[in-house]
Scaffold this active site. Sequence first.
Site, PDB file in Angstrom:
ATOM      1  N   GLU A  33      78.732  62.284   9.322  1.00  0.00           N
ATOM      2  CA  GLU A  33      77.761  61.536   9.362  1.00  0.00           C
ATOM      3  C   GLU A  33      77.790  61.746  10.777  1.00  0.00           C
ATOM      4  O   GLU A  33      78.573  61.866  12.210  1.00  0.00           O
ATOM      5  CB  GLU A  33      78.327  60.126   9.276  1.00  0.00           C
ATOM      6  N   GLU A  74      79.343  51.396  10.609  1.00  0.00           N
ATOM      7  CA  GLU A  74      78.512  52.617  10.350  1.00  0.00           C
ATOM      8  C   GLU A  74      78.733  53.069   9.481  1.00  0.00           C
ATOM      9  O   GLU A  74      78.085  53.527   8.712  1.00  0.00           O
ATOM     10  CB  GLU A  74      79.126  53.726  11.442  1.00  0.00           C
TER      11      GLU A  74
END
Length: 126
Positions: A33, A74
Amino acid sequence: MTDTNKPNGGGIERIIKATYCSYLGFKAAFKEEAAFRQELGLTLILFPVSFWLADGVLHWAGLVVTLLLVLIVEMLNSAIEALTDRVGTERHVLSGRAKDMGSAAVTLALTVVAIVWGASLYLKLL
């Protein structure tokens, strides 16, 4: 019901397995990510600044908690995206909605950082 019937066991064995799973989660977030890496970079830059900016221990804790909040949100967003893609990669209104809501949650968490850090900086420089 005892903990021994659970897949990860109980007691210290469960804690060790849970810690390992957390390690794998951090590793996957960092490797897969880009947004997590960027937000981690922001955290690593702002963490030392927090010692200068804070007026006291609680203020410092508040500054750091906002940074951790972004990383937490996140990771949850990334988990939603991964699970959605696992279920199916074809376009679906509910899949899109789930991903968009996760993204909006990250934006809100970043807004919290901007407000708290901005107000703190304003007071420091006032």
